[in-house]
Enzyme design. Structure first.
Site: not given
Ligand SMILES: [Zn+2]
Length: 1131
Positions: A806, A903, A988
């Site tokens: 991302h 992420h 994360e």
């Molecule tokens: Zn992500």
């Protein structure tokens, strides 16, 4: 205490006697046999069967006493025993006569209001009993009679809980009758007026009633009434609040909002609110007015010609492959981040409970024959390490490059091009730079900078406001496209000497010493980066480099009522447009745009940049529109742009007006980051958390065309620049470009000791736009070429780490940077890890997205982390080949021990892992599957547990191991299910900061993110067999802190102090609920027309039921709600 009856009737008997007397009187009409009915049922039965006035009054009196004293549970108990029906039947009986006996009707209405308020079906019940229109008629007859009218109005108000009832009343002119009862400001009959307004608001729960009110022009009437009540001083808060609630209900409909707007509602609310702000105790009015103004501001399309991204890319397969322009997004699609949690309500439904899907491994998604091509990505297996002997036995060097030429051929077949590490590079490589010498170098540079000629700097900045590094020159000489291969440093140097720019001279004089960053390497890397618009300019911070600031950066405190203040400023654009400029000063698609000399200048046509348009709204305020993801029309969140031509010490307000997430950490202490070129030249090359007056809230903008249901949010922040005429960069989070990755890898390659570290970067595949997707292999060189050492090398377990799928999650890249540097370092733990494992890193799975400044997607407008189930080899090449490589590792028996995809999380604090567990998923979902027989290795918890001890930013309590259906195509789930990797994770990282541990209250910076990458590596030691030995021998310098309090439980943020959305509920005013209104009316029951003050006092004196009797009665009436002693049922 009070009583209803006007007779001398006094309650002396017991309930049993009452029941007896009723039985005598009514005989067979008794509905329930005495033996099985509770006392309450007896009372209710008596009530609806009717009796003399005094008995009825006494029953009502008893009921009221009971219900007033206890909690809501008593009322609900009464409802469950048919209380509402009994009251309604009694009301209809009493009210139906030609001249109703209000002595009974009034208390009945009061009780109905209290009970009905808690009975969700009261409207339907009232309709069935025929009480609705009867009550409306009673209201008509008693319009002039204050307390009677109020009682009817309360009953009507509760009946309106049912839409059909509200429509029935509306269809029978109920709206008109009630509207007429709302007078201009008057000190008389206040409770009745309030009751009328409340009932009117209740009727506005239906579309039909709202449109009727709008068409009859009552909206302007309500506005005038509000103005009138407002103008009479600061009293009557409850009435004003109730009027605002009416308006609030009206504005649920477009026509209602239109009417408020047309009749000057926004101006009126804006002005009245200004005066409310001056007096205390009017908060609730301000709150409601602000909500109303926000809702009623006319929807304004974004000033764009198309919602489609300014960047489009022709996809392979011709125009048909291009996603539909301006297509309505699929409403059913899960719009939340794949790695972010959804609201609790539908969360459990999303859990995968199909045991087959949880446990069975699907078939390969491609022919097995395609897998051997990935053998080239395991260079450590084929490498013969002849260079190990090179120093000792130089005569064996003749075949040294055999392995790399074979991988050349494979690469050719793959139509992809591995990076080559030349032998010369290896020989030149220096020992890893240790941090001490780096720090010394930096201090030297700083002291040198302190003596700089300040004037020459300012002249450079002022003569060159577009202070950017041109990459064109380098590009001009570079072979076209990315496939020409990396240039050697000597060539780059030669090129640079021909193209010495001002920047080069600056670099020589003032360049900071930034570890693992070389601006010239950066420029060389950027020259080969391919972007959709063909970027030819570098952003200064990426080129120059960034050092984390020395101090910590606490989260920004939220200024009280900041959102309200900002909304006022926005509303002022409509009510007072005098100072509004509204001039476009930057347009990504129009480079010829001229902007006024005194406005800020914006620019974003550089790697990761994505500002699409800037509009000067006021002298010091700008609306900013972000570019949608390429080939797509949504996902705006990430931002990165340059701003210049500023005046120092003036607060500039920036509004990013097309954000799409429904909430943001910007509401919880997060600040954007800012980089000042001047500061960098003065020796402080820092991205700093900057900005005040930050908040994030829903705005009145809508898409330029199509996507009607899309809602936009404003991120607003204020920046006060330190220097005049500076050039600054602002971003959502610390930028980390694709070119930065490439330059970093190249730098690392040069820094490792080739005798110790096997470091090789290769190309996984070409991306859609023709960039490379690097794969890095890091492991320890074998101690010797002896069989034993080579065997150990070839049997080291693999650890596969990926990141930045991302593009907007640049924190992932900073964690990856920390990981890479650590694994290449001379740290003894790193050395142990290299000896224990082979690391395969794909640091950037989405290079094209990162380069072109997208937030979520790849160039095909798809979220690549949703493609793992069956990735398309053409449209999602990086995922296709990453998965292929994992299949390959599987096929040769080298299934990774750990897989982790890095992420960033936009809604949570701390750093945490998501993993996969069948058992935990089934438990959490409440599945009926018996998990007792299921065997599951609990090893998936080892790494998070270790990280919790080692990593200050890490929070074990935020981790979970649930397999969600909506995440079934993500890397974590596919690698777990299809490759059988037990320890398959998503890591994360917050964009904001931590709320636990030693970083509590601090925003996260690149130092902490890189540290997280290091700690992740440390945690891998927990998987090595000789972990204890490692700990004792080598890890002694690692601070194993037990710094966590394990009782904290992090969840999503609590609701924001101010409404981010337009609220749909009308907030109740404290202390003015229906009950208290009714009670006050009961106290003054019917006194106006009957003038029985004295009588009432007398009644009070007698007191009706004695206290002790009452409590004993309660215990019998509500047997299971009272103490044990009263549990015996009344019979
Ligand atoms: Zn992500």
């Amino acid at each position: 205490m009070f009583a209803y009856g006007r007779s001398n009737f006094t309650w002396n008997g017991t309930l049993r006697e009452l029941q007896g007397s009723w039985t005598e009187r009514r005989g067979p009409a008794m509905t329930a046999p005495a033996s099985c009915s509770s006392g309450l049922e007896v009372l209710l039965s008596a009530l609806q069967n009717g009796g003399d006035v005094e008995s009825t009054l006494n029953i009502l009196n008893v009921l009221d006493e009971l219900l007033s004293a206890g909690t809501d549970r008593r009322i609900h108990y009464m409802i469950s025993k048919g209380g509402s029906e009994a009251l309604l039947i009694a009301l209809v009986k009493a009210g139906r006569s030609f001249s109703p006996n209000y002595t009974i009707v009034l208390p009945l209405l009061h009780l109905l209001a209290k009970v009905g308020h808690r009975d969700r079906r009261i409207g339907v019940k009232a309709e069935e009993a025929g009480a609705v229109l009867l009550t409306l008629n009673l209201l008509r007859q008693n319009a002039q009679h204050g307390s009677r009218a109020a009682a009817c109005l309360w009953a009507i108000q509760v009946f309106c809980s049912s839409v059909s009832t509200a429509n029935l009343i509306g269809a029978n002119q109920g709206l008109d009758v009630i509207y007429c009862l709302i007078p201009q400001c008057s000190p008389k009959h206040l409770p009745t007026i309030k009751a009328a307004i409340d009932a009117f608001a209740a009727l506005l729960c239906t579309k039909a009633n709202v449109s009727s009110v709008v068409s009859k022009g009552y909206v302007s009437g309500l506005l005038r009434l509000y103005e009138d009540w407002h103008s009479k001083g600061s009293e009557h808060v409850a009435i004003r609040h109730a009027l605002l609630c009416c308006l609030h209900k009206v504005t649920h409909s477009t026509a209602g909002r239109q009417a408020v707007l047309c009749h000057g509602g926004i101006r009126l609310l804006y002005e009245t609110t200004q005066t409310c702000l001056l007096s205390k105790g009017l908060e609730s009015l301000v709150e409601l007015s602000v909500q109303l103004m926000r809702k009623c501001l006319p929807k304004t399309p974004l000033p764009l010609t198309s919602d489609q991204s300014a960047y489009t890319f022709p996809l392979p397969g011709g125009p048909h492959a291009v996603p539909q322009m301006d297509a309505e997004p699929d409403e059913s699609s899960d719009e939340s981040d794949d790695d972010e949690e959804k609201p609790e309500a539908d969360y459990d439904d999303d859990l995968e409970t199909d045991l087959n899907k949880l446990r069975l491994r699907p078939e390969l998604d491609r022919p097995k024959e395609l897998l051997p091509q990935y053998s080239r990505l395991c260079p450590e297996l084929s490498h013969d390490f002849q260079e190990l002997d090179l120093s000792s036995e130089p005569d064996e060097s003749s075949t040294a490059s055999s392995s790399s030429s074979s991988s050349d051929e494979e690469a050719g077949r793959l139509n992809s091009f591995p990076f080559h590490r030349s032998r010369r590079d290896r020989r030149r490589s220096t020992a890893p730079s240790d941090s001490e010498t780096e720090a010394k170098g930096h201090t030297a540079a700083v002291s040198q900078l302190e003596a700089r000629d300040f004037h020459s700097h300012s002249s450079i900045l002022s003569t060159s406001p577009r202070f950017r590094t041109m990459v064109r020159e380098a590009r001009g000489e570079a072979p076209p496209g990315p496939r020409g291969g990396e240039q050697d440093d000597e060539e780059v140097d030669a090129e640079e000497s021909h193209h010495r720019t001002m920047i080069d001279r600056l670099l020589e004089r003032h360049g900071a010493c930034i570890p693992h960053h070389d601006p010239r390497l950066y420029r060389a890397a950027a020259a080969k980066t391919t972007s959709i618009p063909g970027f030819s300019i570098l952003a200064f911070p990426d080129f120059w480099g960034h050092l984390p600031p020395l101090g910590h950066e606490p989260m920004a405190p939220r200024k009280p009522n900041i959102q309200r203040q900002k909304v006022f400023e926005d509303v002022r654009r409509f009510v007072n447009a005098d100072d509004i400029i509204n001039q476009v000063v930057f347009d990504l698609e129009d480079s010829s745009l001229q902007c006024p000399s005194d406005s800020l200048r914006f620019f974003s046509k550089f790697e990761c940049g994505n500002l699409r348009k800037a509009i000067q709204v006021r002298r010091y305020e700008y609306d900013l529109i972000l570019n949608a993801d390429a080939n797509c029309n949504q996902h705006a969140q990430w931002f990165y742009f340059e701003v210049s031509n500023m005046v120092a010490d003036v607060p500039y307000r920036f509004n990013v007006i097309n954000c799409e997430k429904s909430n943001s950490q910007f509401n919880y202490g997060m600040q954007p980051v800012l980089y000042s070129v001047r500061e960098a030249l003065e020796g402080r090359p820092h991205w700093l958390r900057t900005g005040t007056e930050i908040c994030y809230f829903r705005n009145h903008f809508c898409p330029a065309r199509g996507r009607k249901r899309t809602t936009f949010y404003t991120l607003t922040f204020t920046i006060t620049f330190k220097h005049n005429e500076d050039v600054c960069y602002m971003a959502y989070h610390y930028p980390h470009t694709y070119s930065a990755l490439k330059a970093h890898l190249r730098g690392l390659q040069k820094s490792v000791d080739p005798a110790k570290v096997f470091f090789q970067q290769q190309n996984l595949c070409g991306t859609l736009a023709g960039n490379w997707c690097p794969v890095v292999t890091i492991t320890a060189c074998p101690a010797s070429r002896g069989w034993r050492d080579m065997h150990q090398l070839r049997n080291r377990p693999c650890i596969v780490l990926t990141g930045r799928v991302h593009p907007g999650e640049s924190n992932a890249s900073w964690m990856m940077k920390g990981t890479l540097e650590f694994l290449c370092s001379s740290d003894p733990v790193a050395q142990s890890l290299r000896e224990a494992f082979v690391f395969k890193l794909i640091p950037m799975l989405n290079p094209d997205g990162v380069i072109n400044g997208t937030n979520r997607c790849d160039l095909n407008g798809e979220d690549l982390n949703r493609q793992w189930c069956k990735p398309d080899p053409v449209l999602s090449p990086t995922i296709y080949h990453a998965k292929g490589f994992l299949y390959y590792l599987n096929s040769i028996g080298r299934t990774p021990l750990v897989f982790c995809d890095f992420h960033g999380h936009s809604r949570k604090k701390n750093v945490f892992l998501y993993g996969c567990s069948v058992k935990e998923t089934l438990w959490q979902s409440g599945s009926v599957v018996n998990t007792a027989g299921l065997k599951e290795d609990p090893g998936y918890r080892t790494i998070p547990k270790t990280l919790d001890r080692l990593a200050p930013a890490f929070s074990f309590n935020s981790c979970n191991y649930l397999v969600e259906k909506s995440r079934s195509a993500t890397a974590r789930v596919v690698v777990w299910r299809e490759m059988g990797v037990l320890r398959s994770y998503t890591m994360e990282s917050t964009h904001n900061g931590c709320d636990q541990g030693i970083y509590k209250g601090l925003q996260i910076g690149t130092r902490e993110l890189e540290e997280m990458g290091v700690k992740f590596c440390h945690s891998l030691l927990s998987l090595t067999k000789d972990m204890k030995a490692l700990y004792s021998r080598r890890i002694s310098h690692i601070n194993v802190l037990d710094h966590k309090s394990h009782n904290c439980f992090e969840d999503d943020e609590p609701p924001c102090v101010e409404e981010i959305e337009y609220s749909t509920d009308c907030p109740a005013l404290k202390g003015t609920d229906l009950d208290s209104d009714v009670n006050s009316n009961m106290a003054s029951s019917d006194e106006e027309d009957e003038g029985e003050e004295g009588h009432r006092r007398e009644r009070h004196g007698r007191g009706g039921v004695g206290q002790s009797q009452q409590s004993s009665m309660k215990s019998r009436l509500f047997p299971h709600l009272m103490r044990q002693a009263s549990n015996e049922a009344l019979s």
